[in-house]
Scaffold this active site. Sequence first.
Site, PDB file in Angstrom:
ATOM      1  N   GLY A  60     -24.102   3.242   4.173  1.00 38.67           N
ATOM      2  CA  GLY A  60     -23.231   3.616   3.087  1.00 38.67           C
ATOM      3  C   GLY A  60     -23.883   3.233   1.609  1.00 38.67           C
ATOM      4  N   LYS A  70       0.897  -1.197  -0.015  1.00 44.91           N
ATOM      5  CA  LYS A  70       0.003  -0.032   0.122  1.00 44.91           C
ATOM      6  C   LYS A  70       0.837   1.184   0.026  1.00 44.91           C
ATOM      7  CE  LYS A  70      -4.338   1.008   0.525  1.00 44.91           C
ATOM      8  NZ  LYS A  70      -5.799   0.333   0.147  1.00 44.91           N
ATOM      9  N   GLY A  84     -22.539   4.316  -1.305  1.00 47.23           N
ATOM     10  CA  GLY A  84     -21.604   4.778  -2.397  1.00 47.23           C
ATOM     11  C   GLY A  84     -21.568   3.787  -3.593  1.00 47.23           C
ATOM     12  N   VAL A 117     -19.978   0.921  -3.826  1.00 48.21           N
ATOM     13  CA  VAL A 117     -20.265  -0.277  -3.281  1.00 48.21           C
ATOM     14  C   VAL A 117     -21.661  -0.630  -2.733  1.00 48.21           C
ATOM     15  CG1 VAL A 117     -19.818  -2.344  -1.689  1.00 48.21           C
ATOM     16  CG2 VAL A 117     -17.923  -0.795  -2.708  1.00 48.21           C
TER      17      VAL A 117
HETATM   18  P1  NAD Z   1     -17.823   5.761  -1.461  1.00 44.08           P
HETATM   19  O1  NAD Z   1     -16.981   6.648  -1.165  1.00 44.08           O
HETATM   20  O2  NAD Z   1     -18.225   5.695  -2.986  1.00 44.08           O
HETATM   21  O3  NAD Z   1     -19.075   5.464  -0.623  1.00 44.08           O
HETATM   22  C1  NAD Z   1     -18.986   5.527   0.644  1.00 44.08           C
HETATM   23  C2  NAD Z   1     -20.330   6.062   1.020  1.00 44.08           C
HETATM   24  O4  NAD Z   1     -20.254   5.889   2.446  1.00 44.08           O
HETATM   25  C3  NAD Z   1     -20.654   7.770   0.524  1.00 44.08           C
HETATM   26  O5  NAD Z   1     -21.876   7.743  -0.015  1.00 44.08           O
HETATM   27  C4  NAD Z   1     -20.427   8.441   1.918  1.00 44.08           C
HETATM   28  O6  NAD Z   1     -21.222   9.451   1.924  1.00 44.08           O
HETATM   29  C5  NAD Z   1     -21.042   7.376   2.811  1.00 44.08           C
HETATM   30  N1  NAD Z   1     -20.534   7.656   4.188  1.00 44.08           N
HETATM   31  C6  NAD Z   1     -19.109   8.015   4.933  1.00 44.08           C
HETATM   32  N2  NAD Z   1     -19.272   8.100   6.114  1.00 44.08           N
HETATM   33  C7  NAD Z   1     -20.497   7.523   6.712  1.00 44.08           C
HETATM   34  C8  NAD Z   1     -21.261   7.257   7.869  1.00 44.08           C
HETATM   35  N3  NAD Z   1     -20.337   7.660   8.951  1.00 44.08           N
HETATM   36  N4  NAD Z   1     -22.377   7.049   7.854  1.00 44.08           N
HETATM   37  C9  NAD Z   1     -23.022   6.593   6.833  1.00 44.08           C
HETATM   38  N5  NAD Z   1     -22.521   6.627   5.598  1.00 44.08           N
HETATM   39  C10 NAD Z   1     -21.330   7.369   5.301  1.00 44.08           C
HETATM   40  O7  NAD Z   1     -16.877   4.293  -1.249  1.00 44.08           O
HETATM   41  P2  NAD Z   1     -16.860   3.004  -1.814  1.00 44.08           P
HETATM   42  O8  NAD Z   1     -16.014   2.670  -3.057  1.00 44.08           O
HETATM   43  O9  NAD Z   1     -18.557   2.772  -2.043  1.00 44.08           O
HETATM   44  O10 NAD Z   1     -16.352   1.994  -0.653  1.00 44.08           O
HETATM   45  C11 NAD Z   1     -17.143   1.687   0.501  1.00 44.08           C
HETATM   46  C12 NAD Z   1     -16.293   1.083   1.653  1.00 44.08           C
HETATM   47  O11 NAD Z   1     -15.783  -0.301   0.999  1.00 44.08           O
HETATM   48  C13 NAD Z   1     -14.992   1.695   1.759  1.00 44.08           C
HETATM   49  O12 NAD Z   1     -14.608   1.378   3.116  1.00 44.08           O
HETATM   50  C14 NAD Z   1     -13.915   1.079   1.019  1.00 44.08           C
HETATM   51  O13 NAD Z   1     -12.781   1.138   1.518  1.00 44.08           O
HETATM   52  C15 NAD Z   1     -14.532  -0.219   0.825  1.00 44.08           C
HETATM   53  N6  NAD Z   1     -14.320  -0.973  -0.295  1.00 44.08           N
HETATM   54  C16 NAD Z   1     -14.517  -0.564  -1.518  1.00 44.08           C
HETATM   55  C17 NAD Z   1     -14.112  -1.502  -2.802  1.00 44.08           C
HETATM   56  C18 NAD Z   1     -14.466  -0.958  -4.152  1.00 44.08           C
HETATM   57  O14 NAD Z   1     -14.587  -1.665  -5.012  1.00 44.08           O
HETATM   58  N7  NAD Z   1     -14.950   0.325  -4.243  1.00 44.08           N
HETATM   59  C19 NAD Z   1     -13.539  -2.762  -2.698  1.00 44.08           C
HETATM   60  C20 NAD Z   1     -13.045  -3.021  -1.390  1.00 44.08           C
HETATM   61  C21 NAD Z   1     -13.607  -2.355  -0.171  1.00 44.08           C
END
Ligand code: NAD
Length: 349
Positions: free
Chosen positions: A179, A79, A181, A183
């Site tokens: 969340g 990382k 977002g 995912v």
């Molecule tokens: P993203 O930034 O697109 O979405 C995160 C969402 O969570 C946003 O809508 C944000 O407003 C919301 N959020 C933030 N803090 C919050 C809280 N305290 N309470 C409620 N909602 C909150 O991120 P993502 O790509 O969807 O990833 C989500 C999680 O999954 C992260 O922890 C990321 O590290 C992990 N992850 C993502 C992937 C991927 O393929 N994108 C892969 C493995 C792990």
Amino acid sequence: MTITDVAAAQHENVYRVEDQASGLVGFIAIHSTALGPAAGGLRMKPYASEADALTDALRLSEGMTYKNAAAGLPLGGGKAVIIGDPATQKTPDLLRAFGRAVEACNGRYWTAEDMGMTPADMGVLAEETRFVAGLADGAFASGDPSPITARGIFNAIRRVAVHQFGSANLSGRRVAVQGLGHVGWNLCHRLKAAGAELIVTDIDADRVEKARDALGATAVGLNEIYAVPADIFAPCAIGGILNGETIPQLTVKAIAGGANNQLATAQDAELLHARGILYAPDYVANGGGIINVATEILQIETAEDWVSEHLSALDNTMERILRAAKEADVSPALVAEDVVLQTIKRHAA
Ligand code: NAD
């Protein structure tokens, strides 16, 4: 640009990277190359100190060793972090300087997108290094990994449902999603299609509104998501949300979600186990994302089939972990760690 070695007992190599001309200060942490080149994203954040940035790189790179091993990938764990505000301090010169540092690792570390980075930024890095994935275009460009991540989480939810409710059928099951977002949103679509009832929260009110309108979700406040009556909790926002304060509030029988580092401490896995809440280890449940990225690193020609095969193997690994945990009456987090360490040991032998 200067690259200096940083001593770290548990890591193969840790480098401090500095480029005075562009203002770059960051770290590349290579935790393990036992299974293959270390792979893991690049994060840019306004860390309070260099020590904080280093701690994050060390912790996250170790996590990538576990995630890549659990996903059955020939990749180790690494990382990188850059100190700074991506909104104001991310310049092409800074990214290019970082790209030269990645190139200097000569393939022992592959970088990709993480917090504070975009596919376009990866394109800038690619001007200086061959060892970057997550590009927007190109022969093996893998695109947005989140739909694949969501597919893996959906599988994990079905697995925990079998163990706790006797069936993978999610029709009528209440799933609390934290969340919405990349995912979380994809996951909600899958859950809805499977007949689940959605209870959602997000700091972004527009996303919550959209989930209510498009998916018939019930919205709850940010802190209400823990205590809300539900069957399964799917954390898809931030880390550290399973802790001494939230675990006693949970009404669910199982947890499976996408967020990284969901447990605040290792002890919290024991708290969940003691409460009879089945926890699908996060780095196994969310391994779909790195499986997708791996198609780019490993230059897989038949990416779609390869991803499906690896998701299916990941699903089997999850089942093996959950079953072994049940038989030994321990937390799945403990078993997952053991499975990963055994995998690494077998390869090292
Ligand atoms: P993203 O930034 O697109 O979405 C995160 C969402 O969570 C946003 O809508 C944000 O407003 C919301 N959020 C933030 N803090 C919050 C809280 N305290 N309470 C409620 N909602 C909150 O991120 P993502 O790509 O969807 O990833 C989500 C999680 O999954 C992260 O922890 C990321 O590290 C992990 N992850 C993502 C992937 C991927 O393929 N994108 C892969 C493995 C792990």
